[in-house]
Design a protein around this motif. Sequence first.
Motif, PDB file in Angstrom:
ATOM      1  N   ALA A 400     -57.522 -17.724   0.785  1.00  0.00           N
ATOM      2  CA  ALA A 400     -57.986 -19.082   0.500  1.00  0.00           C
ATOM      3  C   ALA A 400     -56.856 -19.971   0.002  1.00  0.00           C
ATOM      4  O   ALA A 400     -56.967 -21.201   0.018  1.00  0.00           O
ATOM      5  N   TRP A 403     -55.651 -22.872   1.940  1.00  0.00           N
ATOM      6  CA  TRP A 403     -56.424 -24.106   1.804  1.00  0.00           C
ATOM      7  C   TRP A 403     -56.150 -24.799   0.461  1.00  0.00           C
ATOM      8  O   TRP A 403     -55.942 -25.988   0.404  1.00  0.00           O
ATOM      9  N   ARG A 404     -56.189 -24.018  -0.603  1.00  0.00           N
ATOM     10  CA  ARG A 404     -56.022 -24.596  -1.930  1.00  0.00           C
ATOM     11  C   ARG A 404     -55.594 -23.510  -2.903  1.00  0.00           C
ATOM     12  O   ARG A 404     -55.907 -22.329  -2.718  1.00  0.00           O
ATOM     13  N   HIS A 421     -54.660 -28.992  -2.834  1.00  0.00           N
ATOM     14  CA  HIS A 421     -54.988 -28.650  -1.454  1.00  0.00           C
ATOM     15  C   HIS A 421     -53.760 -28.682  -0.553  1.00  0.00           C
ATOM     16  O   HIS A 421     -52.837 -29.477  -0.754  1.00  0.00           O
ATOM     17  N   TYR A 422     -53.787 -27.801   0.457  1.00  0.00           N
ATOM     18  CA  TYR A 422     -52.731 -27.697   1.448  1.00  0.00           C
ATOM     19  C   TYR A 422     -53.282 -28.103   2.814  1.00  0.00           C
ATOM     20  O   TYR A 422     -54.501 -28.188   3.000  1.00  0.00           O
ATOM     21  N   ASP A 423     -52.389 -28.332   3.752  1.00  0.00           N
ATOM     22  CA  ASP A 423     -52.802 -28.600   5.123  1.00  0.00           C
ATOM     23  C   ASP A 423     -53.123 -27.253   5.758  1.00  0.00           C
ATOM     24  O   ASP A 423     -52.254 -26.576   6.299  1.00  0.00           O
ATOM     25  N   ALA A 424     -54.384 -26.852   5.671  1.00  0.00           N
ATOM     26  CA  ALA A 424     -54.784 -25.525   6.141  1.00  0.00           C
ATOM     27  C   ALA A 424     -54.576 -25.368   7.645  1.00  0.00           C
ATOM     28  O   ALA A 424     -54.265 -24.270   8.116  1.00  0.00           O
ATOM     29  N   GLU A 425     -54.736 -26.439   8.393  1.00  0.00           N
ATOM     30  CA  GLU A 425     -54.502 -26.372   9.839  1.00  0.00           C
ATOM     31  C   GLU A 425     -53.051 -25.971  10.114  1.00  0.00           C
ATOM     32  O   GLU A 425     -52.775 -25.143  10.988  1.00  0.00           O
ATOM     33  N   ASP A 446     -60.458 -12.269   1.432  1.00  0.00           N
ATOM     34  CA  ASP A 446     -61.346 -13.384   1.074  1.00  0.00           C
ATOM     35  C   ASP A 446     -62.432 -12.954   0.106  1.00  0.00           C
ATOM     36  O   ASP A 446     -63.554 -13.445   0.164  1.00  0.00           O
ATOM     37  N   GLU A 453     -65.935 -23.008   4.246  1.00  0.00           N
ATOM     38  CA  GLU A 453     -64.992 -23.511   5.245  1.00  0.00           C
ATOM     39  C   GLU A 453     -63.922 -22.467   5.569  1.00  0.00           C
ATOM     40  O   GLU A 453     -63.507 -22.317   6.728  1.00  0.00           O
ATOM     41  N   VAL A 454     -63.475 -21.752   4.548  1.00  0.00           N
ATOM     42  CA  VAL A 454     -62.438 -20.745   4.741  1.00  0.00           C
ATOM     43  C   VAL A 454     -62.951 -19.625   5.632  1.00  0.00           C
ATOM     44  O   VAL A 454     -62.336 -19.260   6.650  1.00  0.00           O
ATOM     45  N   THR A 457     -63.618 -20.775   9.267  1.00  0.00           N
ATOM     46  CA  THR A 457     -62.394 -21.034  10.030  1.00  0.00           C
ATOM     47  C   THR A 457     -61.684 -19.741  10.386  1.00  0.00           C
ATOM     48  O   THR A 457     -61.186 -19.582  11.511  1.00  0.00           O
TER      49      THR A 457
END
Length: 624
Positions: A400, A403-404, A421-425, A446, A453-454, A457
């Motif tokens: 995770a 993502w953050r 937050h990070y640019d998860a894409e 996880d 969302e994590v 995705t």
Amino acid sequence: MDESLAALAAAHGVAVSYENGDREQVEVDPDVVVAVLAQLGVDPGDPPVAPGAGVPTVVRQGVRVDVGTGVVLLEDGGEVPVSGVLPADLPLGWHRLRVGERETSLAVTPAALPPAPRTWGWMTQLYALHTPDSWGVGDYADLRSFVAAAAAGDAGAVLVSPVAAPSLVHPVQRSPYSPSSRRFLNPIHLSVTETDAFRAASADVREQVRALRPDNPELVDHDAVWRAKSAALELLFAPADPVEADPGLLDYATFAALAEEHGEDWREWPEPLREPGSAEVAAERARLSARVAFHVWVQGLCSRQLEQVHAAASGMAVGVVHDLPVGVTPSGADAWSLRDVLATSVTVGAPPDAFSPLGQDWVLPPFRPDRLAEAGYLPFRDMIRAVLRHGDGIRVDHVAGLWRLWWIPPGETADRGTYVHYDAEAMLGVLLLEAHRAGAVVIGEDLGTVPDEVTDTLRARGVLSCSVAWFERDVDGRPRPPADWPAQAAASVSTHDLPTALGFLTGDHVRVRADLGLLSDPAAEELRAADERAEIVGLLESEGLVAPGASAEEVVDALHVLLARTPCALVFAAPADLIGEARQPNLPGTVDQYPNWRIPLPLPVADIFTHPTVRRAVAEFKKR
């Protein structure tokens, strides 16, 4: 919270509120938000403009992105003209995008990884392995023997604890999850007598080396092992001049040499040496050239022995899977050489929850999302690439974090942080691109409170999640039948931070914490643990895997039959669970009160695979 501060925080990915483990909304103290923004170089009076706006540096293959008019310089030397939108058929890879006078990195990443093979295998802590030739800690030769035996028994994968480089200044860092560098390797695990240098040495030198070998103790003594191995390696080292190494390795070796003189924490070094690119560091590198060359040489030895481990996995359905820690120690090599892209004054952890009411501080500095984007995510790529260099898969601890991450600003306690937050894409795209190029599987750890969302995705992009027997429960909190476990997952009975099978079944994990004073209400914890045991055993009984009153050994057998019955793509067994080790490898919340990362397996490698419980589990796994 002031609207302007909230807008500024949103622009920089800093959360002003979050949902806790009970799905309650928690407001973050404005002072914490301001402190975290300061670590990103943002002043409360700045306009709320997002950093890095403009042309993306990571794109998913086939996604149409408007970049203007220019040219893509492909990594194979070709060129693709661009008029407005990136072509959908750009090849996967690390390219360059030139628009006008500006040229940036451009990573084209896969939409998803292919499905992982359905197989089974082993998960092991490297330091815990031992053979008659070990020097007090599991080494790469022991791991090679373990992998070879696993392959001979038709296992499809071996998941190994991190082999990342620790601080080599005494006291040596024990935890493989708090390394000095995630890009380089741990020489404590070198098998000294399996090196070409040892084989080529004179009989007298070989005898001196053998005389340095420490006894195999009841608990791993990392300091004693490194004293012995470093002395042995110095006997075998033949200085070479000049040192030839890529810049990253040269930085690491320079750090290691400087740390031997100035201490493990670069933040306490003389001011000029805290900057890797300074003239003073260059001068010291020249002065300490022999020690720099020694550390470069040692890394080469580690790499060659891990190549042999990888070769032993040839023919496996998956192969060797390496574990990626969530971060590095703030005093270490990566924090020194990558300081431009790390928030070195921040640590990451977790917010308060039922398990840790005061939150958790892992004492690891995070990447700065703005600086990573400016660098085209190349530092993140290089780290992933290094982990995959000698393996066929990667397990990402705390996935995770793509993502953050929970940032704790300087001077604050773990409960006074917030998510950044990070640019998860982009982060996930880089991970998948490197995995694709290595032909590797990806497992995302996880466990715990993870946003939907994590999970969604990860499943869409071909990443396996983690399913642990103690945690697999339905919406009503009851243990989940094996048929209902997720297919896109790596399953196991436990993990390195949880009780072993025997420890769980006997309540040893509760007794240990009670004896150490870690429980506010030991009696209540014992009752809760007894209820959990009864629920797990009840599931096994309902599945027809054990009869009422079953022994601990019968329950351990049944737990592994349960794993075999799941549809999970990968199923992992841990030797400690099967050969009767009650102590868990790591007890979170402790440092020296418990022998974390020091407990060897009860049996040597050669005897593990002939153990009756192991043989029974293997027979069940082969039926999958």
